[in-house]
Design an enzyme around this catalytic site. Structure first.
Site, PDB file in Angstrom:
ATOM      1  CB  CYS A   2      57.238  40.007  53.843  1.00 15.61           C
ATOM      2  SG  CYS A   2      57.484  40.623  52.185  1.00 15.61           S
ATOM      3  NE  ARG A  27      52.696  37.369  57.441  1.00 13.05           N
ATOM      4  CZ  ARG A  27      52.021  38.265  58.145  1.00 13.05           C
ATOM      5  NH1 ARG A  27      51.258  37.877  59.133  1.00 13.05           N
ATOM      6  NH2 ARG A  27      52.111  39.537  57.872  1.00 13.05           N
ATOM      7  CD1 TRP A  73      53.449  36.786  48.054  1.00 16.39           C
ATOM      8  CD2 TRP A  73      53.207  39.003  47.848  1.00 16.39           C
ATOM      9  NE1 TRP A  73      52.413  37.018  47.193  1.00 16.39           N
ATOM     10  CE2 TRP A  73      52.234  38.373  47.045  1.00 16.39           C
ATOM     11  CE3 TRP A  73      53.228  40.390  47.879  1.00 16.39           C
ATOM     12  CZ2 TRP A  73      51.319  39.071  46.280  1.00 16.39           C
ATOM     13  CZ3 TRP A  73      52.307  41.100  47.113  1.00 16.39           C
ATOM     14  CH2 TRP A  73      51.361  40.431  46.320  1.00 16.39           C
ATOM     15  CG  ASN A 100      55.527  42.752  56.065  1.00 16.85           C
ATOM     16  OD1 ASN A 100      55.148  43.027  54.938  1.00 16.85           O
ATOM     17  ND2 ASN A 100      54.731  42.245  57.001  1.00 16.85           N
ATOM     18  N   GLY A 101      56.609  45.309  53.916  1.00 18.09           N
ATOM     19  CA  GLY A 101      55.988  46.601  53.583  1.00 18.09           C
ATOM     20  C   GLY A 101      56.585  47.160  52.309  1.00 18.09           C
ATOM     21  CD  GLU A 488      33.968  34.088  49.197  1.00 10.26           C
ATOM     22  OE1 GLU A 488      34.303  35.174  48.715  1.00 10.26           O
ATOM     23  OE2 GLU A 488      34.724  33.391  49.891  1.00 10.26           O
ATOM     24  CE  LYS A 492      37.647  31.619  48.794  1.00  6.57           C
ATOM     25  NZ  LYS A 492      37.164  32.684  49.642  1.00  6.57           N
ATOM     26  CD  GLU A 495      41.396  32.819  47.135  1.00  6.46           C
ATOM     27  OE1 GLU A 495      40.336  32.814  47.767  1.00  6.46           O
ATOM     28  OE2 GLU A 495      42.337  33.585  47.422  1.00  6.46           O
ATOM     29  CG  HIS A 511      21.635  42.878  29.971  1.00  5.05           C
ATOM     30  ND1 HIS A 511      20.784  43.582  29.144  1.00  5.05           N
ATOM     31  CD2 HIS A 511      20.890  42.474  31.017  1.00  5.05           C
ATOM     32  CE1 HIS A 511      19.571  43.612  29.694  1.00  5.05           C
ATOM     33  NE2 HIS A 511      19.616  42.944  30.824  1.00  5.05           N
ATOM     34  CE  LYS A 610      43.991  33.779  55.728  1.00  8.69           C
ATOM     35  NZ  LYS A 610      42.760  33.418  54.985  1.00  8.69           N
TER      36      LYS A 610
HETATM   37  O1  M6R Z   1      42.100  39.906  55.816  1.00  9.60           O
HETATM   38  P1  M6R Z   1      41.047  40.473  54.907  1.00  9.60           P
HETATM   39  O2  M6R Z   1      39.705  39.903  55.136  1.00  9.60           O
HETATM   40  O3  M6R Z   1      41.022  41.975  54.945  1.00  9.60           O
HETATM   41  O4  M6R Z   1      41.508  40.062  53.452  1.00  9.60           O
HETATM   42  C1  M6R Z   1      40.845  40.536  52.324  1.00  9.60           C
HETATM   43  C2  M6R Z   1      41.197  39.724  51.107  1.00  9.60           C
HETATM   44  O5  M6R Z   1      42.569  39.844  50.828  1.00  9.60           O
HETATM   45  C3  M6R Z   1      40.844  38.245  51.268  1.00  9.60           C
HETATM   46  O6  M6R Z   1      39.521  38.068  51.605  1.00  9.60           O
HETATM   47  C4  M6R Z   1      41.140  37.485  49.946  1.00  9.60           C
HETATM   48  O7  M6R Z   1      40.286  37.908  48.953  1.00  9.60           O
HETATM   49  C5  M6R Z   1      41.023  35.974  50.185  1.00  9.60           C
HETATM   50  N1  M6R Z   1      42.228  35.320  49.758  1.00  9.60           N
HETATM   51  C6  M6R Z   1      39.918  35.345  49.436  1.00  9.60           C
HETATM   52  O8  M6R Z   1      39.823  33.983  49.686  1.00  9.60           O
END
Ligand code: M6R
Length: 615
Positions: A2, A27, A73, A100-101, A488, A492, A495, A511, A610
């Site tokens: 949010c 965000r 959100w 927010n929270g 990673e 990517k 997501e 395995h 975000k």
């Molecule tokens: O702000 P942060 O680095 O703590 O965030 C951690 C994850 O939420 C963040 O890296 C998330 O996995 C990304 N969207 C990946 O691209």
């Protein structure tokens, strides 16, 4: 997650609220709303984008000198107009709240307020806050008092902004566990979840501390500490001149923020490493004044992080063990915080986070301290974040604002920082000769140029992306320090393109996952010319023999040949210890171009946010 914007000024604040929400779009959100006062409260809400809220504002001639706005959100209750913020309560003294929270005791509060006659119109935890404030206003007619009393009864994390129909000369904000800052302007005063929302009106920012409550009017602001539901005392918080620029948060010539951020990596890494470029040796002071003393006491490392930041920590484990000879554990923060790990007071706990606001990472660090860990370091991209304030030592990645939900430049700058940490610790533990240190500094100096070269594989990656776009699944393989890079790459891809992607340590293939391999399963392999290349090649043979289609990112000097079903893109020759950083680039490009092919929302992938400021 949010986003909150609040404004009170001498002219109509609707344009400021809308522009602020636009700046917070990155965000992640699924509905948006605002309320302004022009004598009466006018509330507008939509499950569309902020642009839709703008259109509604024009149609309804929304204007006012005070207002609060929100992007939601969804956590409690589906994304819908009735669950969108602001939430209202009260008849004679109507209040509006954005939040927010997560309010953890919302269920019991709801029952209590219903028994007092309050009628709930949404499924949200936020509506509890609105009714609670309205309830306390019955006995405490001052909004600031009523907010202080109410927040003492809330459990959980929140940042809130509250306004009252009968007092359009001010609004109140409070924070506890979720980010919120004030903007001090010439024409008015403002509040927002992050600085980017307020750059349009001011660069003077005040970062509220946990438990702060503030009252804003067009002429000024006051910040208070509340204890046991009562205003305790007025407090003074430092006004910071934000270093953020509008250019840093504008797209410029790029189509997407992710694209911009991928291509910014050479300069982001150069900025992060600036202080070592002219040095002949690396000083522990880079991590804080007390670093030398703390580093000399530690005998192991514990890294706590989530998502991409966790992957950076996982790469660092290999470096710390191999180069610095230090035992290192890397833990997913959301798991660590609920385990019963055995604390070692001589461990350095390292929290890694782009945003510095990730709820799980903050809680895991707090938990580690409560268990008896004495030393902590944060590696973070946001100077004023909660994470930085929570640790003894810190290192700022100077990547600049990262807007795309998919983390890119934050990751490579985290890696560069973690390599600096490794070199520092290795030196202090006499594991690194001066010559080797000089070689590593020279390699770091060359890194921005090497990243620029790695970006040149984009045209070849685009060709591969067309083939991936039709796939439903993909496997990513790596070995050793490149296994987290495979993780990673898979993160990517999944997501932003919504293709199901999994990463495996290549030796694990036989395995279990080998059963998935057929001609329809693309397999991406990270194949640098390192000591494990021979082993990796055997794993790739296993795939090839079963009809799998291999997409291999190799080094120019990797002895690995293109053939039927083995496609190869080559980076420059093997970059030694820096190799994981460089091998990240084509994987980011692959995810980006597959997403473009599929037409998904690159910068704001569905369901994601975000900064993950709730658990
Ligand atoms: O702000 P942060 O680095 O703590 O965030 C951690 C994850 O939420 C963040 O890296 C998330 O996995 C990304 N969207 C990946 O691209």
């Amino acid at each position: 997650m949010c986003g909150i914007v609040g404004a009170i000024a001498k002219q109509n604040v609707v344009p400021v609220l809308l522009e602020g929400l636009l700046r917070l779009e990155y965000r992640g959100y699924d509905s948006a709303g605002l309320v302004v006062s022009d004598g009466k409260l006018l509330r507008l809400r939509t499950t569309g984008r902020v642009a839709e809220l703008g259109k509604l504002s024009t149609d309804r001639h929304a204007k006012g000198l005070v207002g609060i706005a929100h992007t939601r959100w969804a956590t409690h209750g589906e994304p819908s107009k009735r669950n969108a913020h602001p939430h209202f309560s009260g008849e004679s003294s109507k209040v509006a709240v954005v939040h927010n929270g997560i309010i953890e005791n919302h269920e019991s509060m709801r029952l209590r307020l219903e028994s007092e006659g309050f009628v709930f119109l949404s499924d949200t935890d936020t509506e509890v806050i609105a009714h609670l404030i309205a309830f306390h206003l019955q006995n405490k007619p001052d909004l600031l008092d009523a907010v202080c009393t109410s927040i003492a009864e809330l459990q959980g994390a929140y940042a809130i902004a509250v306004m009252q129909e009968s007092h359009p000369d001010r609004f109140i904000v409070a924070r506890n566990g979720a980010p919120l800052l004030l903007g001090v302007g010439e024409e008015g005063n403002y509040a927002a979840s992050d600085a980017s929302a307020l750059l349009q009106v001011t660069k003077q920012m005040i970062y509220l501390e946990e438990g702060d409550v503030a009252e804003l009017s067009s002429d000024g602001y006051r910040i208070f500490n509340c204890t046991d539901g009562k205003i305790d005392k007025e407090v003074v918080r430092k006004v910071h001149q934000s270093a953020l620029t509008n250019e840093a948060i504008d797209l410029g010539p790029y189509a997407h923020f992710m694209q911009k951020e991928i291509f910014e990596q050479p300069s982001a890494v150069a900025n992060t490493l600036e202080m070592v470029f002219n040095a002949q040796s690396i000083s522990p002071n880079l991590f804080g004044d007390a670093a030398e003393s703390i580093f000399s006491q530690i005998d192991s490392i514990l890294i706590l992080a989530c998502g991409t930041s966790y992957h950076a920590g996982s790469v660092a484990r290999y470096w710390l063990e191999t180069v610095a000879g230090l035992p290192c554990n890397v833990e997913i923060a959301s798991e660590y915080r609920y385990r019963d790990p055995i604390a070692n007071p001589n461990t350095l706990v390292v929290g890694i986070s782009q945003s510095g606001e990730t709820a799980d990472t903050l809680a895991a660090l707090k938990y580690a301290k409560s268990l008896g860990h004495r030393h902590s370091l944060s590696i973070c991209n946001v100077a004023e974040s909660a994470l930085i304030r929570q640790t003894d030592l810190c290192f700022l990645t100077r990547a600049g604002p990262e807007i795309g939900v998919a983390s890119t430049k934050a990751f490579t700058t985290q890696l560069a920082s973690l390599l600096l940490l490794t070199i520092t610790l290795a030196k202090m533990r006499s594991k690194l000769s001066h010559d080797r240190e000089c070689e590593m500094i020279a390699a770091l100096r060359h890194l921005p140029v090497a990243l620029q070269l790695a970006l040149q594989v984009e045209p070849q990656v685009k060709v591969w992306a067309k083939r991936f776009a039709a796939k439903r699944h993909a496997l990513f393989l790596g070995r050793g320090v490149h296994y987290p890079i495979a993780m990673e790459g898979a993160l990517k891809l999944k997501e932003i393109s919504y293709i199901h992607a999994e990463a495996y340590a290549a030796g694990e293939l036989k395995h279990g996952p080998l059963a998935l391999v057929d001609s329809d399963m693309p397999i991406v392999a990270i194949a640098p010319n390192d000591v494990l290349l021979g082993k990796l090649k055997s794993n790739l043979q296993e795939v090839n023999a079963r009809g799998g289609e291999l997409y291999v990112f190799a080094d120019a000097d990797s002895q690995i040949q293109q053939s039927n079903n083995v496609h190869i893109i080559r980076l420059a020759e093997h970059a030694g210890v820096l190799s994981p950083i460089l091998h990240t680039i084509p994987l980011q490009l692959l995810a980006y171009h597959v997403s473009l092919q599929k037409g998904t929302d690159v910068d704001k992938p569905r369901n994601l946010a975000k900064a993950v400021t709730v658990e």
